[in-house]
Write an enzyme that holds these catalytic residues in place. Structure first.
Site, PDB file in Angstrom:
ATOM      1  N   ALA A  23       6.556   2.773  -0.363  1.00 21.51           N
ATOM      2  CA  ALA A  23       6.874   2.503   1.047  1.00 21.51           C
ATOM      3  C   ALA A  23       6.219   1.203   1.502  1.00 21.51           C
ATOM      4  O   ALA A  23       6.819   0.439   2.271  1.00 21.51           O
ATOM      5  CB  ALA A  23       6.427   3.664   1.927  1.00 21.51           C
ATOM      6  N   GLY A  26       8.347  -1.487   0.135  1.00 21.56           N
ATOM      7  CA  GLY A  26       9.635  -1.445   0.819  1.00 21.56           C
ATOM      8  C   GLY A  26       9.568  -1.930   2.246  1.00 21.56           C
ATOM      9  O   GLY A  26      10.529  -2.520   2.761  1.00 21.56           O
ATOM     10  N   ASP A  27       8.445  -1.695   2.904  1.00 18.83           N
ATOM     11  CA  ASP A  27       8.256  -2.182   4.267  1.00 18.83           C
ATOM     12  C   ASP A  27       8.379  -3.705   4.308  1.00 18.83           C
ATOM     13  O   ASP A  27       9.058  -4.265   5.170  1.00 18.83           O
ATOM     14  CB  ASP A  27       6.889  -1.730   4.790  1.00 18.83           C
ATOM     15  CG  ASP A  27       6.578  -2.264   6.171  1.00 18.83           C
ATOM     16  OD1 ASP A  27       7.341  -1.967   7.111  1.00 18.83           O
ATOM     17  OD2 ASP A  27       5.565  -2.983   6.314  1.00 18.83           O
ATOM     18  N   GLY A  28       7.750  -4.366   3.353  1.00 16.16           N
ATOM     19  CA  GLY A  28       7.825  -5.825   3.287  1.00 16.16           C
ATOM     20  C   GLY A  28       9.220  -6.321   2.950  1.00 16.16           C
ATOM     21  O   GLY A  28       9.709  -7.287   3.544  1.00 16.16           O
TER      22      GLY A  28
END
Length: 133
Positions: A23, A26-28
């Site tokens: 996560a 994935g956030d970046g």
């Protein structure tokens, strides 16, 4: 020297990464895609770019996008999404319900796994599905 922009892990290596680790990546990836999308639309001031970016990356928006994507996900993608959704994070923002935050984490986990597996075309396909009206 490693090429950190063009990583390619196999499924076993990706599954060895913690849910919240995926996560985090994935956030970046998701934020970069949102910023790129907004910049490519053009005619925005820096202030509006920031405001619109924040609107796209907040948990309620990500949760709505996740709901929109679920019917299009493969079984492997659904597994990654569920891993993130079921991750035990203790810090939900005030602006989101726990359910929204869980879905947002699932979306970020999915994006992290797709990025690490080198599936950039699939990332773009899913992002396009998300932002369509």
């Amino acid at each position: 020297m490693n090429n950190y922009f063009d990583l390619h892990f196999d499924i076993k290596e990706i599954n060895a990464i913690s849910n919240l680790g995926l996560a985090h990546i994935g956030d970046g990836v998701y934020e970069l895609m949102c910023r790129s999308y907004l910049c490519c639309k053009g005619d925005k001031t820096v202030k509006n770019l920031h405001k619109d970016s924040v609107a796209m990356v907040k948990a309620p928006t990500q949760a709505a996008y996740a709901d929109k994507l679920l019917p299009y996900l493969t079984e492997q993608e659904k597994d990654w999404f569920r891993r993130g959704k079921n991750a035990h994070s203790h810090a939900a923002p005030k602006s989101a319900t726990p359910q929204q935050y869980a879905k947002a984490t699932g979306l970020e986990t999915l994006f992290g796994a797709l990025y690490l597996s080198g599936q950039k075309d699939r990332l773009n396909e899913l992002f396009d599905l998300m932002i369509k009206e």
